[in-house]
Design a protein around this motif. Structure first.
Motif: not given
Length: 486
Positions: A272, A303-304, A307, A310, A368, A371
Motif C-alpha cells: 500500500v 484489499e490490495y 486499493r 480506488s 470502498q 484514494a
C-alpha cells in the motif's frame, strides 16, 4: 472479532510446497486397492459438496454428479498414489475453479524435490510447445525458440492431451489453464507421465530442421542455478522488457509521456505504501497516460486489489457485491476456535441458503472509499493467462467502469468473481493426498455478468518466445501506440 486476512494467489508450485508439511504419506509407487482409492474419492467428493463455495457455480449438480461418477469408475482397479492423483485432479477440474488444486503428501513431495525433471522451461503457443529456457548444464543443442517435437517418443500433442485435463481453471477460460500447464510442465510430466531421470528430446528450429538431444534431468535446485549460455539472449531481453524489479514498479516511457506501472503481485507489507508513492509521483509529474501491466500477476490480498482500483474513481464504490459461503462450520475443518467464532459472528443467513459474509469479517464487501490523488487520465491494461484471482478482479472493475483499454489475452480469472479465500483442509485417509476446499464464493460488483469468462481484451496480442528473442513486446508496443495516439 478476528478478521480473516485473505490472499488469493495459488500456483501449482505453491500447492506442492504447502503439502510438504503434510502427514506421512503413501509411497507414490505403492498401489492402493480399488476400495481404498474409491474411499479417498468419496471423502473428497463429500467435502467438496459440503463446503465448496462454488460447487454448482458453472456446472449443474446433476451434471457434476454424472461427471464425478464417470471418474470414480476409473478406480475399479488397483492404482498407484500418482495414478489416483491424476484421476482426482481431473475430477477437481470439473468444478471449473482455478483455485481448486490437489496437493501432494510428504512422501511424494520429498521424491519430487530431488527428482530429475525435464531440463526445459516451455511456453504453449497455440498447439505448439516452444522452448523458453534450457536448464541443462551440458546441452547446447536445444535453444530458446525451438519447437518441442517430442519427449521420450511422446509427441507434444500427446503430452498436452495427457496433462491439460488435470489442470484446473476458472469457468470456461482456457488461457489460464494453458499458462499453468506451460509454467509447470516439467513437474506435471514427472507426476503424470513418467518418473525418469533422462530425456530424449526432439526439437525443431526456425529453419524446420530437427535436432535430437539426450538430456539428463535436473532437480529444482539445479534449475534455479542454471547458467546455460544458450539462454543468454532470452534472459537479457526478458529482463529488459519486464521493466524494473519489485512487486510494484514504476517507469516512464516514450520520453516520459507514458507511465508504466508493473504490478507483479498483490502482496507484501509495503504494498500500500509503495502504491501510494506511485500515484503521488504520477500527480507530481502531471502524468495523463498510464500503462498498467498486470501480466503474469497471479493475485494476492483482496484489499490490495481494491486499493489499486480506488485511485481511478472519485466516488465511493462496491468492490465485491457479496461473498457467499455454503457452510460456516465444515465437519472436516481443523481451524482454530477463533476461526469458527469469526465465521459464526461475521456472517448472516443468505436468503437462498448458506451464509453471506459481512464487512466485519471481510471489508471487501463493504463500501470502498476513493484514494487520493485521483488518476483521471487514460489507461491501457495489459493482461494475459497469468492474470488471475485478485488481478482478474481489478481488471473486471476497470472494464465494468469503462475506464481502460485492454490489450493481451483473456484473464485467467472470471469477470464475475471466483471461489477462493478462506479454505478448509481435507486429507484423504489412504493416499494422504490433500485439498484445500475453497469456501468463499466471491461475486464482483460488476456489470454485465457474462458467465464464466474472463476480461476479454479489445486487442488480442500474444507474446511469443520469438518476440522476446527479437527484443520486442508487441502488447507493450501497442499499448504505447494507443496512449500516444492523437
Amino acid at each position: 472479532m478476528l478478521r480473516l486476512s485473505i490472499a488469493r494467489c495459488l500456483t501449482a508450485a505453491l500447492c506442492l510446497t504447502l503439502a510438504a508439511q503434510a502427514l506421512p504419506g503413501q509411497d507414490p509407487r505403492a498401489r492402493l486397492s480399488p476400495q481404498q482409492a474409491q474411499e479417498d474419492f468419496d471423502v473428497l467428493q463429500r467435502a467438496l459438496a459440503e463446503a465448496h463455495g462454488g460447487y454448482t457455480r458453472f456446472v449443474t449438480a446433476s451434471d457434476l454428479d454424472r461427471r464425478f461418477a464417470a471418474h470414480r469408475t476409473r478406480l475399479e482397479r488397483p492404482v498407484t498414489s500418482l495414478e489416483l492423483a491424476g484421476v482426482l485432479s481431473e475430477t477437481i477440474a470439473e468444478l471449473r475453479d482455478g483455485h481448486a488444486r490437489l496437493e501432494f503428501d510428504s512422501v511424494t513431495i520429498a521424491a519430487l524435490s530431488t527428482a530429475q525433471l525435464l531440463p526445459l522451461r516451455l511456453a504453449l503457443e497455440q498447439d505448439r510447445l516452444v522452448v523458453r529456457l534450457n536448464d541443462s548444464p551440458t546441452d547446447r543443442f536445444i535453444a530458446p525458440g525451438m519447437e518441442l517435437v517430442s519427449i521420450n517418443g511422446r509427441s507434444s500433442a500427446q503430452i498436452i492431451d495427457i496433462l491439460l485435463p488435470k489442470v484446473s481453471g476458472d469457468g470456461f477460460i482456457e488461457t489460464g489453464r494453458r499458462y499453468r500447464l506451460a509454467q509447470d510442465l516439467a513437474r506435471l510430466y514427472w507426476l503424470y507421465v513418467e518418473q525418469v531421470s533422462s530425456y530424449t528430446v526432439v526439437a525443431r528450429n526456425a529453419a524446420g530442421q530437427q535436432v535430437t538431444a539426450q538430456m539428463a534431468g535436473v532437480s529444482d535446485a539445479e534449475r534455479r542455478t542454471s547458467t546455460n549460455p544458450v539462454n543468454t539472449s532470452m534472459l537479457q531481453n526478458t529482463a529488459r522488457l519486464d521493466g524494473p524489479p519489485g512487486r510494484v514498479a514504476l517507469e516512464f516511457l516514450d520520453g516520459g509521456r507514458v507511465a508504466r506501472l508493473r504490478v507483479r503481485a498483490f502482496d507484501g507489507q509495503t504494498f500500500v505504501a509503495t502504491l501510494d508513492s506511485v500515484f503521488l509521483e504520477l500527480s507530481r509529474r502531471g502524468t495523463t497516460s498510464l500503462l498498467l501491466d498486470l501480466r503474469g500477476n497471479g493475485g494476492g490480498v483482496d484489499e490490495y486489489g481494491a486499493r489499486l482500483v480506488s485511485y481511478f474513481t472519485t466516488r465511493p464504490f462496491r468492490y465485491f457485491e457479496r461473498i457467499h459461503v455454503t457452510t460456516i462450520a465444515p465437519s472436516f475443518a481443523t481451524w482454530l476456535p477463533q476461526t469458527f467464532d469469526s465465521m459464526r459472528n461475521g456472517t448472516v443467513p443468505a436468503p437462498g441458503g448458506g451464509f453471506l459474509v459481512t464487512p466485519a469479517l471481510h471489508p471487501g464487501v463493504g463500501e470502498q472509499q476513493p484514494a487520493a490523488p485521483f488518476f483521471g487520465g487514460r489507461i491501457v491494461v495489459l493482461i494475459d493467462g497469468g492474470s488471475f484471482s485478485t488481478t482478474a478482479d481489478v481488471a473486471a472493475q476497470l472494464q465494468s467502469w469503462n475506464r481502460a483499454v485492454f490489450i493481451g489475452e483473456e484473464t485467467a480469472g472470471t469477470y464475475e468473481g471466483n471461489t477462493s479465500g478462506l479454505n478448509a483442509l481435507i486429507i484423504l485417509p489412504h493416499s494422504k493426498l490433500r485439498l484445500r476446499v475453497m469456501m468463499y464464493g466471491y461475486w464482483n460488483a460488476v456489470t454485465p455478468v457474462p458467465g464464466g469468462r474472463g476480461v476479454i481484451p479489445e486487442h488480442t496480442v500474444r507474446l511469443r518466445v520469438a518476440d522476446i528473442l527479437e527484443g520486442r513486446d508487441p502488447a507493450l508496443d501497442l499499448g504505447l501506440a494507443v496512449l500516444t495516439r492523437q
